[in-house]
Design a protein around this motif. Structure first.
Motif, mmCIF file in Angstrom:
data_model
loop_
_atom_site.group_PDB
_atom_site.id
_atom_site.type_symbol
_atom_site.label_atom_id
_atom_site.label_comp_id
_atom_site.label_asym_id
_atom_site.label_seq_id
_atom_site.Cartn_x
_atom_site.Cartn_y
_atom_site.Cartn_z
ATOM 1 N N THR A 290 -25.992 -1.220 -53.175
ATOM 2 C CA THR A 290 -27.049 -0.206 -53.111
ATOM 3 C C THR A 290 -27.565 -0.129 -51.688
ATOM 4 O OG1 THR A 290 -29.061 0.575 -54.207
ATOM 5 C CG2 THR A 290 -29.003 -1.755 -53.673
ATOM 6 N N TRP B 59 -31.016 4.914 -50.597
ATOM 7 C CA TRP B 59 -30.771 5.454 -51.948
ATOM 8 C C TRP B 59 -31.968 5.172 -52.839
ATOM 9 C CZ3 TRP B 59 -30.782 4.591 -57.086
ATOM 10 C CH2 TRP B 59 -30.075 5.477 -57.903
ATOM 11 N N ARG C 280 -34.282 8.142 -54.396
ATOM 12 C CA ARG C 280 -34.194 8.447 -55.835
ATOM 13 C C ARG C 280 -35.391 7.963 -56.640
ATOM 14 N NH1 ARG C 280 -28.979 10.664 -57.489
ATOM 15 N NH2 ARG C 280 -27.883 10.786 -55.503
ATOM 16 N N CYS D 216 -43.558 0.908 -71.995
ATOM 17 C CA CYS D 216 -44.453 1.329 -70.906
ATOM 18 C C CYS D 216 -45.747 1.954 -71.412
ATOM 19 C CB CYS D 216 -43.747 2.319 -69.995
ATOM 20 S SG CYS D 216 -42.221 1.666 -69.363
ATOM 21 N N ARG E 242 -26.567 -2.106 -60.824
ATOM 22 C CA ARG E 242 -27.370 -1.369 -59.829
ATOM 23 C C ARG E 242 -28.121 -0.189 -60.439
ATOM 24 N NH1 ARG E 242 -23.369 2.247 -55.968
ATOM 25 N NH2 ARG E 242 -22.517 3.536 -57.631
ATOM 26 N N ASP E 243 -27.616 0.302 -61.587
ATOM 27 C CA ASP E 243 -28.309 1.432 -62.230
ATOM 28 C C ASP E 243 -29.731 1.064 -62.656
ATOM 29 O OD1 ASP E 243 -26.090 2.982 -61.977
ATOM 30 O OD2 ASP E 243 -25.413 2.723 -64.053
ATOM 31 N N LEU F 59 -32.893 4.064 -73.993
ATOM 32 C CA LEU F 59 -33.558 3.021 -73.200
ATOM 33 C C LEU F 59 -33.876 1.872 -74.135
ATOM 34 C CD1 LEU F 59 -34.891 2.117 -70.549
ATOM 35 C CD2 LEU F 59 -36.916 3.446 -71.172
ATOM 36 N N MET G 94 -29.886 1.777 -70.119
ATOM 37 C CA MET G 94 -30.674 2.999 -69.904
ATOM 38 C C MET G 94 -29.791 4.165 -69.499
ATOM 39 S SD MET G 94 -33.668 3.547 -67.074
ATOM 40 C CE MET G 94 -32.477 3.642 -65.750
ATOM 41 N N GLY H 245 -30.408 6.932 -67.420
ATOM 42 C CA GLY H 245 -31.476 7.292 -66.483
ATOM 43 C C GLY H 245 -31.841 8.767 -66.471
ATOM 44 N N LYS H 246 -30.811 9.619 -66.405
ATOM 45 C CA LYS H 246 -31.094 11.065 -66.295
ATOM 46 C C LYS H 246 -31.829 11.587 -67.525
ATOM 47 C CE LYS H 246 -27.509 12.874 -63.245
ATOM 48 N NZ LYS H 246 -28.367 12.780 -62.069
ATOM 49 N N HIS I 118 -48.000 6.663 -65.069
ATOM 50 C CA HIS I 118 -47.151 5.471 -65.122
ATOM 51 C C HIS I 118 -46.246 5.468 -63.892
ATOM 52 C CE1 HIS I 118 -44.402 2.436 -66.257
ATOM 53 N NE2 HIS I 118 -43.441 3.249 -66.660
ATOM 54 N N ALA J 154 -43.119 4.732 -62.697
ATOM 55 C CA ALA J 154 -41.711 4.411 -62.944
ATOM 56 C C ALA J 154 -40.847 4.901 -61.790
ATOM 57 C CB ALA J 154 -41.244 5.050 -64.249
ATOM 58 N N ASN J 155 -41.184 6.084 -61.318
ATOM 59 C CA ASN J 155 -40.324 6.732 -60.333
ATOM 60 C C ASN J 155 -41.144 7.835 -59.675
ATOM 61 O OD1 ASN J 155 -38.520 8.688 -59.206
ATOM 62 N ND2 ASN J 155 -36.857 7.785 -60.408
ATOM 63 N N ASN K 9 -41.356 -0.428 -61.209
ATOM 64 C CA ASN K 9 -41.828 -0.111 -62.558
ATOM 65 C C ASN K 9 -42.210 -1.409 -63.279
ATOM 66 O OD1 ASN K 9 -42.146 0.595 -65.224
ATOM 67 N ND2 ASN K 9 -40.263 1.807 -65.359
HETATM 68 N N1 ACO Z 1 -27.715 2.384 -55.513
HETATM 69 C C1 ACO Z 1 -26.792 3.260 -55.100
HETATM 70 N N2 ACO Z 1 -26.189 4.147 -55.906
HETATM 71 C C2 ACO Z 1 -26.563 4.128 -57.195
HETATM 72 C C3 ACO Z 1 -27.514 3.251 -57.700
HETATM 73 C C4 ACO Z 1 -28.093 2.343 -56.800
HETATM 74 N N3 ACO Z 1 -29.027 1.451 -57.179
HETATM 75 N N4 ACO Z 1 -27.673 3.490 -59.021
HETATM 76 C C5 ACO Z 1 -26.850 4.487 -59.322
HETATM 77 N N5 ACO Z 1 -26.155 4.873 -58.232
HETATM 78 C C6 ACO Z 1 -25.167 5.928 -58.102
HETATM 79 C C7 ACO Z 1 -24.533 6.259 -59.425
HETATM 80 O O1 ACO Z 1 -23.466 5.359 -59.693
HETATM 81 C C8 ACO Z 1 -24.055 7.658 -59.171
HETATM 82 O O2 ACO Z 1 -22.839 7.593 -58.445
HETATM 83 P P1 ACO Z 1 -21.660 8.666 -58.726
HETATM 84 O O3 ACO Z 1 -22.267 9.997 -58.388
HETATM 85 O O4 ACO Z 1 -20.606 8.208 -57.810
HETATM 86 O O5 ACO Z 1 -21.374 8.499 -60.176
HETATM 87 C C9 ACO Z 1 -25.102 8.249 -58.231
HETATM 88 O O6 ACO Z 1 -25.791 7.129 -57.678
HETATM 89 C C10 ACO Z 1 -26.106 9.130 -58.928
HETATM 90 O O7 ACO Z 1 -26.548 8.434 -60.074
HETATM 91 P P2 ACO Z 1 -27.520 9.098 -61.073
HETATM 92 O O8 ACO Z 1 -27.722 8.175 -62.212
HETATM 93 O O9 ACO Z 1 -27.033 10.474 -61.359
HETATM 94 O O10 ACO Z 1 -28.841 9.193 -60.185
HETATM 95 P P3 ACO Z 1 -30.209 9.833 -60.539
HETATM 96 O O11 ACO Z 1 -30.557 10.830 -59.537
HETATM 97 O O12 ACO Z 1 -30.300 10.230 -61.993
HETATM 98 O O13 ACO Z 1 -31.188 8.605 -60.327
HETATM 99 C C11 ACO Z 1 -32.423 7.009 -61.618
HETATM 100 C C12 ACO Z 1 -31.050 7.456 -61.141
HETATM 101 C C13 ACO Z 1 -33.250 6.611 -60.397
HETATM 102 C C14 ACO Z 1 -32.262 5.829 -62.551
HETATM 103 C C15 ACO Z 1 -33.112 8.196 -62.342
HETATM 104 O O14 ACO Z 1 -32.246 8.744 -63.307
HETATM 105 C C16 ACO Z 1 -34.380 7.767 -63.004
HETATM 106 O O15 ACO Z 1 -35.334 7.395 -62.362
HETATM 107 N N6 ACO Z 1 -34.453 7.844 -64.321
HETATM 108 C C17 ACO Z 1 -35.616 7.382 -65.038
HETATM 109 C C18 ACO Z 1 -35.467 5.903 -65.159
HETATM 110 C C19 ACO Z 1 -36.742 5.256 -65.489
HETATM 111 O O16 ACO Z 1 -37.758 5.530 -64.890
HETATM 112 N N7 ACO Z 1 -36.663 4.374 -66.450
HETATM 113 C C20 ACO Z 1 -37.740 3.700 -66.903
HETATM 114 C C21 ACO Z 1 -38.752 4.690 -67.487
HETATM 115 S S1 ACO Z 1 -39.299 4.198 -68.958
HETATM 116 C C22 ACO Z 1 -39.995 2.830 -68.533
HETATM 117 O O17 ACO Z 1 -40.796 2.792 -67.643
HETATM 118 C C23 ACO Z 1 -39.543 1.607 -69.224
#
Ligand code: ACO
Length: 329
Positions: free
Chosen positions: A32, A36, A40, A116, A155-156, A194, A219, A221-222, A256, A258-259, A286
């Motif tokens: 990562t 990034w 994000r 959460c 890393r996700d 999730l 999770m 994420g999207k 909250h 989270a992001n 988060n």
């Molecule tokens: N570092 C680098 N690259 C990464 C990482 C990382 N940590 N994680 C994912 N990627 C890559 C993926 O593999 C993907 O690569 P690809 O295009 O080659 O397949 C690319 O980055 C884009 O990944 P996406 O999942 O499409 O990225 P997105 O813009 O959706 O962001 C994120 C991901 C940050 C997780 C977003 O979806 C998000 O914030 N979702 C909500 C998650 C959340 O807040 N969860 C908790 C809420 S509920 C609670 O609080 C418990």
């Protein structure tokens, strides 16, 4: 219908582990980058408990700070409600450990699991129990050691979460100050977006299940992002509508943490000025149920929570659960 508040916040407290894990540290652990993660999520660092840390240790520190700021003694507390999904053990409830460590020997204590949304769920439950069952001094906490269920190779998810605890002491409302509205929602149709599959009755902690890392967070994420934005927007509007108020009446919004992108999307949909919105996700990541009470405590201690201010709170989490609250400070 506008409501006369029955309960108010008498004091707040928070605690986070000392150890800070930066995005640059994470670059050494997983594929990562700081760029990034910041782009994000808005997260720059998170506090991380040492492995084996009891959630109740963090929560007790937050609770002591809240009691001190409320000028309430531990034995005056008659109810402890802890929102968490990362209690010390499967049972007993972490709230029982907190009761004992605090010396809150007159308190009934239990945990509630709403991810959460645990803190805002806790506020509404506390309000109801105070109104109907005679509890007078109540400690509501949101606390998590989420890193205990993080897979540091994934890393996700591993870049998103941090540990911490926040607490408030509730007492009887004075005048128009206090909790005005809470709105709780659940949609169990999305449990698979999730979740933590391990350690429950479906996947008990057998050697095979632990080796398959079933005890870590899964999770989509999207999808979580999409639902979070819609649901948080609706819930916030609901509590304002019930009071006959609009977003322009808010002095402060605590979403909250989270992001940052979720926060910005909600703010845009609700047409709230960003300078009324509290953000600390950059420093904590988060922290799930702890995020709103940590923010409340930061704001109170920095003098930004002025008496009479109208504060909105809104959250979203696994379940899906989501909630909003409106409080006059
Ligand atoms: N570092 C680098 N690259 C990464 C990482 C990382 N940590 N994680 C994912 N990627 C890559 C993926 O593999 C993907 O690569 P690809 O295009 O080659 O397949 C690319 O980055 C884009 O990944 P996406 O999942 O499409 O990225 P997105 O813009 O959706 O962001 C994120 C991901 C940050 C997780 C977003 O979806 C998000 O914030 N979702 C909500 C998650 C959340 O807040 N969860 C908790 C809420 S509920 C609670 O609080 C418990």
């Amino acid at each position: 219908m506008p409501k006369t508040p029955q309960v108010m916040i008498l004091g707040t407290g928070r605690a986070v582990p000392e150890k800070v894990l930066t995005n640059v540290d994470l670059e050494q652990m997983v594929d990562t980058s700081d760029d990034w993660i910041v782009a994000r999520t808005g997260i720059r660092q998170r506090h991380v408990a040492e492995p084996g840390t009891a959630l109740s240790t963090l929560a007790v520190e937050a609770a002591r700070n809240a009691l001190q700021s409320a000028n309430v003694a531990a034995d005056e507390i008659d109810l402890i409600i802890l929102g968490t999904v990362t209690g010390d053990m499967k049972f007993p409830a972490a709230a029982c450990f907190i009761q004992e460590k605090l010396g809150a020997k007159n308190a009934v204590a239990f945990d509630l699991s709403a991810a959460c949304s645990g803190f805002l769920y806790g506020l509404q439950i506390a309000e109801g129990m105070m109104a109907n069952s005679g509890y007078r001094r109540v400690l509501v906490l949101g606390a998590e050691v989420l890193t205990s269920m993080v897979n540091w190779q994934d890393r996700d998810t591993c870049v998103l979460f941090g540990d911490g605890a926040g607490a408030v002491v509730l007492g009887q409302a004075v005048g128009d100050r206090g909790l005005l509205q809470t709105c709780l929602r659940t949609d169990g149709a999305h449990t698979g977006l999730l979740y933590n599959p391990g350690c429950g009755s479906v996947n008990p902690p057998t050697v095979e299940n632990v080796q398959a890392r079933l005890h870590s967070i899964r999770m989509e994420g999207k999808e979580v992002f999409r639902h979070a934005v819609t649901s948080m927007t609706e819930a916030l509007k609901e509590v304002l509508d019930r009071e006959g108020l609009g977003v322009e009446d808010l002095d402060l919004l605590i979403p909250h943490q989270a992001n940052l992108r979720i926060i910005e999307a909600v703010v845009k949909r609700c047409k709230i000025a960003m300078d009324k919105v509290y953000v600390n996700v950059d420093r904590y990541g988060n922290t799930s149920a702890a995020s709103i009470p940590i923010a409340l405590d930061e704001l109170r201690r920095s003098g930004e929570l002025k008496e009479g201010a109208l504060v909105g709170m809104v959250t979203f989490g696994a379940g899906f659960t989501w909630a909003a609250g409106l409080v006059r400070i």
